[in-house]
Design an enzyme around this catalytic site. Sequence first.
Site, mmCIF file in Angstrom:
data_model
loop_
_atom_site.group_PDB
_atom_site.id
_atom_site.type_symbol
_atom_site.label_atom_id
_atom_site.label_comp_id
_atom_site.label_asym_id
_atom_site.label_seq_id
_atom_site.Cartn_x
_atom_site.Cartn_y
_atom_site.Cartn_z
ATOM 1 N N GLN A 38 -0.848 -5.823 4.262
ATOM 2 C CA GLN A 38 -1.276 -4.079 3.685
ATOM 3 C C GLN A 38 -2.416 -4.772 3.205
ATOM 4 O O GLN A 38 -2.737 -4.591 1.722
ATOM 5 C CB GLN A 38 -0.119 -3.717 2.760
ATOM 6 C CG GLN A 38 1.199 -3.359 3.362
ATOM 7 C CD GLN A 38 1.393 -2.119 4.126
ATOM 8 O OE1 GLN A 38 0.449 -0.953 3.679
ATOM 9 N NE2 GLN A 38 1.184 -2.370 5.857
ATOM 10 N N ASP A 94 3.748 -0.815 10.323
ATOM 11 C CA ASP A 94 2.517 -0.225 11.446
ATOM 12 C C ASP A 94 2.372 -0.351 13.005
ATOM 13 O O ASP A 94 2.523 -1.762 13.198
ATOM 14 C CB ASP A 94 1.279 -0.349 10.554
ATOM 15 C CG ASP A 94 1.305 0.043 9.242
ATOM 16 O OD1 ASP A 94 2.593 1.075 9.036
ATOM 17 O OD2 ASP A 94 0.620 -0.279 8.479
ATOM 18 N N CYS A 119 -0.202 -15.790 3.132
ATOM 19 C CA CYS A 119 0.171 -15.207 3.509
ATOM 20 C C CYS A 119 0.471 -13.694 4.447
ATOM 21 O O CYS A 119 1.415 -13.179 4.629
ATOM 22 C CB CYS A 119 1.367 -13.731 1.715
ATOM 23 S SG CYS A 119 0.137 -13.774 1.187
ATOM 24 N N THR A 137 4.647 -7.263 6.058
ATOM 25 C CA THR A 137 3.269 -6.202 6.785
ATOM 26 C C THR A 137 2.251 -6.603 6.052
ATOM 27 O O THR A 137 2.113 -6.750 4.970
ATOM 28 C CB THR A 137 3.832 -4.602 6.990
ATOM 29 O OG1 THR A 137 2.692 -4.266 7.064
ATOM 30 C CG2 THR A 137 4.187 -4.475 4.844
ATOM 31 N N ASP A 184 7.484 -5.973 11.814
ATOM 32 C CA ASP A 184 6.497 -5.912 10.974
ATOM 33 C C ASP A 184 6.541 -3.569 10.579
ATOM 34 O O ASP A 184 7.564 -3.330 11.819
ATOM 35 C CB ASP A 184 5.611 -5.503 12.236
ATOM 36 C CG ASP A 184 4.122 -5.182 11.516
ATOM 37 O OD1 ASP A 184 3.735 -5.324 10.740
ATOM 38 O OD2 ASP A 184 3.078 -4.510 12.550
#
EC number: 3.1.3.-
Length: 179
Positions: free
Chosen positions: A52, A9, A99, A50, A7
Amino acid sequence: MKLVILDRDGVINQDSANYIKNENEWIPIPGSLESIAQLTQNNFKVIIVTNQSGIGRGLYSMEILNQIHRKMHRLLADMGGRIDSIFICPHTDEDECECRKPKPGMLLEIEKVYGISLQKVYGVGDSLRDLQAFDAIKMQPILVKTGNGQQVLKQKNYPKKTKVFKNLKDATQHIIKSS
């Protein structure tokens, strides 16, 4: 093929409840870039998955996200490291896409693109969503205590086979020793 899924963040860079909206807000967690370089130098492919949702929320554009990732690539290259691929989900929870973690859509896409199974591949995250996505396709989940990791530990509802480490540096040491 030796592979690690990360991952972004909270694992590689400091997280923010207000989102990382530009490259100046993207600040690496101490030791994280060196850890990725170490994985690279030990012949691992490193892939980022990730969420977003800031894109879906209109907080920043795909071009801004690309600028952030260029900074990450540049800093990693300076240390002899690299990210082989980045898979992103730009959607919000309301979009109900396949997703967005905790759903495993990005991970299934990696299997398709690379022509491999991710079963038993290490997945490193700092949130319950990460661990649930990794567990859904029988990866080996690793929780780092950086980012949201401390809160996940307190909740104690993460997959039982999850390994827990202080940070990406410690997780990397385990991954390299175990390969």
